[in-house]
Design an enzyme around this catalytic site. Structure first.
Site, PDB file in Angstrom:
ATOM      1  N   GLU A  14      -6.191 -33.073 -13.300  1.00 28.00           N
ATOM      2  CA  GLU A  14      -4.805 -32.821 -13.734  1.00 28.00           C
ATOM      3  C   GLU A  14      -4.754 -32.262 -15.155  1.00 28.00           C
ATOM      4  OE1 GLU A  14      -5.392 -35.261 -11.427  1.00 28.00           O
ATOM      5  OE2 GLU A  14      -4.244 -34.023 -10.051  1.00 28.00           O
ATOM      6  N   ASP A  41      -2.352 -31.791  -3.532  1.00 28.07           N
ATOM      7  CA  ASP A  41      -2.969 -32.857  -4.338  1.00 28.07           C
ATOM      8  C   ASP A  41      -3.810 -33.774  -3.470  1.00 28.07           C
ATOM      9  OD1 ASP A  41      -3.676 -34.393  -6.562  1.00 28.07           O
ATOM     10  OD2 ASP A  41      -1.979 -35.741  -6.314  1.00 28.07           O
ATOM     11  N   ARG A  73      -7.787 -37.930   2.647  1.00 27.45           N
ATOM     12  CA  ARG A  73      -6.450 -37.965   2.076  1.00 27.45           C
ATOM     13  C   ARG A  73      -5.543 -36.984   2.828  1.00 27.45           C
ATOM     14  NH1 ARG A  73      -5.693 -38.441  -4.438  1.00 27.45           N
ATOM     15  NH2 ARG A  73      -3.563 -37.671  -4.621  1.00 27.45           N
TER      16      ARG A  73
END
Lengths: 197, 573
Positions: free
Chosen positions: B195, B303, B330
Site C-alpha cells: 500500500e 486488493d 482471497r
C-alpha cells in the site's frame, strides 16, 4: 505566491536539518515571544514560532497558506511548517505535518478558540494511537478520522478524542495571522505522534 | 505477635509455588533435523511443521473430554492491537510475539516470565499493521521481524539482543510482521508495504552473522523472466508484498511463498499479468532462484493479496497419489496445485465462497476469465464479491492427516464496492488508487449476509466436496489448529470466544469467552505428560477494520475489547 523548493521534497538525505544548537536557539526565542505558552519544550524539528505554513504540491513546489485557502467545514488541508529565514520547508519529519481546518469561531469551545487564528485551527496530522495520518473527514459530524483504527477527533473541541483507540487528543498548534498568511504562534500542545516504547 | 512472626506465619500458610520457581531444563537447541521432524510435544514454528498444517499429533485432549477444558494460566502482554502470533514452545520455554515488536519468554507450564524484549522503533513510523505473526527458533537463537523492517536475533535463553539487521528501508514503506522461515540453515524473511508502493521480496540471512545470503524480488525487472508482464516504469513500486511465513518441502528444498497484490490497486494502471503478484512462488532455499510459480489471478484489481503460503498435502487424482499444494484464495477460489522439484502445476480450482468476478477458469491452466463489469477502474464504481478482504485473508487454514480434511476460516456472503481514482507515487506515502473513506466503508452486505458471514469449512480434497461447515453470524478472523484428538480449534468471532469443533463432523464441543477477540494462531504442547492448548487473545488490525466497516453499514455497532492475553488451557487433574 508559489516557490520552487530549492531541494527535492521527496528526498530526506540531501535536505538541510536543524542542528541541536540551532533548534534550541529557535525554541528559546519562541518561548520568549510566544502568543500561547507552549505546553512542552520544542524538540527538533517541530514547528517553531514564526514559521509559515505551506502546502506542498505534486510538482514539489510549496505555497504559503492563507485563511482563504482553507475551505470552511471541509476536509483538512495538510501543511508543513516553513522557516522563512532559512527558506526551508520542515518536511524532513512527518511528525511536522499539520492539518488545518476552518470553522466559525463561535462554534469552537474555549480551548479551541485559544489556538485558532481567523477561524483556522491547526493540529498534528499524526494519530496519537499508532502514528497513522489523520487525513480523513466525516462531513456529517465534522470530525477528523484516522483510517487505520477509526479514531475520531473533534476539532471544535481542540481535537479531543471522541471515538476509537487513540489515547489522547491531537496536539494543537497555536496559530496567528501575518498579512493574512497563517503563521505558527507557539509549539504543539503535546509531543506529536504515537507514544511508544 | 511481633511483625516478623506474623509475616513468617503468613508465609507458612501460603501454598508454596514449587512449580513456578522450579529450575527450567537446559535449553534444547533447535536443529534442522528437529525442524524437519518436530516432536509432538513441541510447537517449534509458525504452523507447527514445514508443511503448514497447523496440526498437533497430541491426543490427550479429545472430542470426548474437550468440554472439560479449563484455564491453566493466563498472562497479560501489556499491549493493545492484534495479537496474531502462535505461542512457540521448545521443551518448557514458550515465546510470544506481540504488537509493538515485543517478545516475551515464559515458562510454558506456569506462565512465569523469563525475560521480555521490546525493540525501539522510530517515533515517526506509522504501523499500518501493528502486529507480529510470530518468532522463529534456530540453534540457541530466536529471530524476530519488526515493523521498522529489521531482522533481530536474540539469545533464546536470556533475551539478549545479538544482532539487528535492516532488511529494507522503513522510510520507503517497508515493514515486516511475519515469522521467519528457517530451512537449510538459513533465515528466510519477507516484507510488506504494497500500500506504500514497495517492491516485494524474499531474502535469506545467515543465522550466525546476520549476513544477507540472497534476495529475490517478487516483481521482476525488465529483461528478467516475467519482466515483460509489467509496464517498464511500474515494476519498482509494483507491490507483491510478503505477509506470511512460507511453507517448505524438505524433500525438494523448495520454499513456497504467497505474494500480495500488485500496486497500486487499480488493474488498468499497470496493464499485463503483473508477475509474480497474487501468486505462489517456489524458491530454492539454497539460492533464492524461482523454480516455479502459479499466479492465482493476473492483473489484480480487488486488493486480493494471496498472502498465505499453500499447505503441502497429498491428494488422490485418477486413483494416484499426487503431491499437491492447497490454498484458500482471497479471490474466493480454493486452489489445488501439483508440486515437483521444478514446477507448480494447476490441478483444480473452485469457489468456496460467493464469487462473482470470475466468469470461468481455464481447465488446463487455472487462468481465470474476468467479468469486465466487475473490475474497478478510475472513476468507475464496481460491486464485487468476495469483499476486498476476500474469502479468507491472512488467517491460516489447517489440515488433519487423521481426518484427511482441510479446514478453512472463511468469510462468505460478503462483497465490496470500490471506486477507483488516480494514484501518484510519493516515497513513504500511501499509494492505493481508492480513497480511504471508500475503503473504510467498502463492505456491502447481501441477503445471504443476514443468515451468516463467518464460516469454518471442512473440505475433502480428494472428492472436492465440503464435509461440513459451521457458521457465525458475523465475521471469522480465527486461525485454525487441528489435533490428533479429532479437534479443530479457532477463535475469530467478535464475541470474544475461542472454540473447539469435532474435526470429523463440525459439531461445536467447547467455547470459552476470553478477554478480547481471538485472532491469534493456536498451538499445542505437552510437558510432563500434560497436553496444553495455547492461544493469544487480542482483537485488532484487520478484524478491527472489518468490524469498523460493519459498524458503518449495519444498524448496530459491536464493541470488542482490546488487550492482549496469552491463554493456556488443559484438562483438570
Amino acid at each position: 505566491m508559489a516557490f520552487k523548493n530549492p531541494r527535492s521534497l521527496s528526498r530526506v538525505g540531501d535536505r538541510p536539518c536543524f542542528g541541536r544548537r540551532k533548534t534550541l536557539q529557535l525554541a528559546m526565542g519562541a518561548v520568549a515571544a510566544s502568543v500561547v505558552r507552549p505546553a512542552v519544550a520544542a524538540e527538533a524539528p517541530f514547528p517553531n514560532l514564526g514559521d509559515h505554513l505551506v502546502r506542498i504540491t505534486d510538482e514539489g513546489t510549496y505555497t504559503p497558506l492563507r485563511v482563504s485557502d482553507i475551505e470552511k467545514s471541509a476536509k483538512p488541508v495538510i501543511a508543513y511548517p516553513y522557516d522563512v529565514a532559512t527558506n526551508t520547508v520542515r518536511s524532513e519529519s512527518r511528525l511536522n505535518k499539520v492539518l488545518l481546518v476552518y470553522f466559525d469561531p463561535a462554534q469552537m469551545d474555549v480551548e479551541a478558540q485559544k489556538y485558532a487564528a481567523g477561524g483556522v485551527l491547526g493540529f498534528s496530522a499524526i494519530c496519537t494511537h499508532q502514528g497513522c495520518e489523520v487525513s480523513e473527514w466525516a462531513p456529517d459530524s465534522r470530525d477528523l478520522l484516522c483510517f487505520c483504527h477509526f479514531s475520531k477527533y473533534a476539532p471544535l473541541k481542540a481535537a479531543h478524542v471522541i471515538a476509537g483507540p487513540a489515547p489522547r487528543s491531537l496536539p494543537a498548534l497555536p496559530l496567528a495571522l501575518k498579512d493574512d498568511e497563517l503563521v505558527v504562534a507557539g509549539h504543539f500542545s503535546a509531543p506529536p505522534g504515537a507514544a511508544r516504547a | 505477635m511481633k511483625l516478623k512472626q506474623f509475616l513468617m506465619a503468613g508465609v507458612m500458610l501460603l501454598p508454596m509455588p514449587v512449580t513456578a520457581w522450579a529450575q527450567l531444563a537446559t535449553y534444547t537447541p533447535v536443529t534442522d533435523a528437529r525442524l524437519s521432524s518436530p516432536e509432538p510435544q513441541n510447537w517449534l514454528m509458525y504452523r507447527g511443521n514445514y508443511e503448514g498444517w497447523g496440526y498437533s499429533p497430541l491426543k490427550q485432549i479429545t472430542d470426548k473430554n474437550v468440554s472439560k477444558l479449563e484455564v491453566a494460566w493466563a498472562y497479560s502482554t501489556g499491549e493493545l492491537e492484534g495479537h496474531e502470533a502462535p505461542p512457540i514452545v521448545n521443551n518448557g520455554y514458550m515465546y510470544i510475539a506481540t504488537p509493538n515488536n515485543q517478545v516475551i519468554a515464559l515458562e510454558a507450564t506456569t506462565g512465569r516470565e523469563l525475560w521480555h524484549y521490546k525493540k525501539q522503533i522510530p517515533p515517526e513510523l506509522s504501523q499500518l499493521h501493528p502486529t507480529s505473526r510470530g518468532v522463529s527458533l534456530y540453534g540457541n537463537k530466536l529471530f524476530l521481524l519488526t515493523t521498522d523492517a529489521n531482522l533481530v536475533a536474540l539469545d533464546a535463553v536470556t533475551g539478549k539482543e545479538l544482532w539487528v539487521k535492516p532488511i529494507a528501508d522503513w522510510q520507503d514503506g517497508y515493514y515486516s510482521t511475519l515469522a521467519p522461515l528457517i530451512a537449510k540453515g538459513k533465515v528466510m524473511v519477507g516484507a510488506s508495504g504494497g500500500e506504500y508502493g514497495v517492491r516485494g521480496f524474499v531474502a535469506a540471512y545467515d543465522p550466525e552473522s546476520g549476513e544477507k545470503l540472497w534476495q529475490t524480488y517478487t516483481v521482476p525487472a525488465p529483461g528478467e523472466p516475467g519482466g515483460d508482464t509489467w509496464p517498464p516504469e511500474k515494476y519498482q513500486h509494483g507491490g507483491g508484498s510478503i505477509w506470511i511465513t512460507g511453507s517448505y518441502d524438505k524433500d525438494t528444498g523448495l520454499a513456497y511463498w504467497g505474494t500480495g497484490n500488485a500496486a497500486p490497486w487499480l488493474a488498468e494502471t499497470r496493464p499485463g499479468d503483473n508477475l509474480y503478484t497474487s501468486s505462489v512462488i517456489a524458491l530454492d532455499a539454497e539460492t533464492g532462484a524461482i523454480k516455479g510459480f502459479h499466479q492465482y489471478h493476473p492483473n489484480d484489481g480487488w486488493d486480493w493479496d494471496e498472502v498465505s503460503a499453500p499447505l503441502l498435502v497429498t491428494v488422490k487424482r485418477d486413483g494416484q497419489d499426487k503431491k499437491a499444494l492447497v490454498h484458500a484464495g482471497r479471490d474466493g477460489y480454493l486452489w489445488v496445485l501439483g508440486r515437483s522439484k521444478d514446477e507448480i502445476s494447476f490441478l483444480d480450482g473452485w469457489p468456496y465462497v460467493t464469487q462473482d468476478v470470475f466468469k470461468s477458469i481455464d481447465p488446463k491452466t487455472g487462468r481465470p476469465t474476468y467479468d469486465p463489469a466487475k473490475i474497478p477502474g478510475i472513476g468507475k464504481t464496481v460491486h464485487f464479491c468476495p469483499s476486498l478482504w476476500g474469502g479468507k485473508d491472512w488467517v491460516p487454514e489447517a489440515y488433519s492427516p487423521d481426518t484427511g480434511l482441510y479446514y478453512v476460516p472463511a468469510n462468505n456472503n460478503l462483497c465490496s464496492e470500490l471506486t477507483g481514482e488516480t494514484a501518484k507515487y510519493t516515497r513513504g506515502e500511501l499509494y492505493i488508487g481508492v480513497s480511504l473513506p471508500n475503503i473504510l466503508t467498502n463492505v456491502r452486505m447481501t441477503e445471504a449476509s443476514k443468515t451468516h458471514i463467518g464460516e469454518v469449512q471442512a473440505w475433502d480434497l480428494n472428492t472436492k466436496k465440503q464435509a461440513w461447515v459451521h457458521t457465525y453470524p458475523e465475521m471469522n478472523w480465527g486461525p485454525l489448529m487441528t489435533t490428533a484428538g479429532n479437534l479443530v480449534f479457532g477463535g475469530g468471532t467478535n464475541d470474544r470466544k475461542f472454540h473447539a469443533f469435532d474435526a470429523a463432523n463440525g459439531k461445536m464441543l467447547w467455547e470459552f469467552p476470553t478477554n478480547s477477540g481471538v485472532v491469534g494462531v493456536p498451538s499445542s504442547f505437552e510437558i510432563d505428560g500434560v497436553q496444553y492448548i495455547a492461544v493469544q487473545a487480542g482483537w485488532g488490525v484487520d478484524s478491527q477494520r472489518m468490524q469498523g466497516a460493519f459498524d458503518a453499514v449495519l444498524n448496530h455497532k459491536t464493541v470488542v475489547p482490546e488487550g492482549g492475553v496469552v491463554w493456556v488451557f488443559k484438562l483438570p487433574k
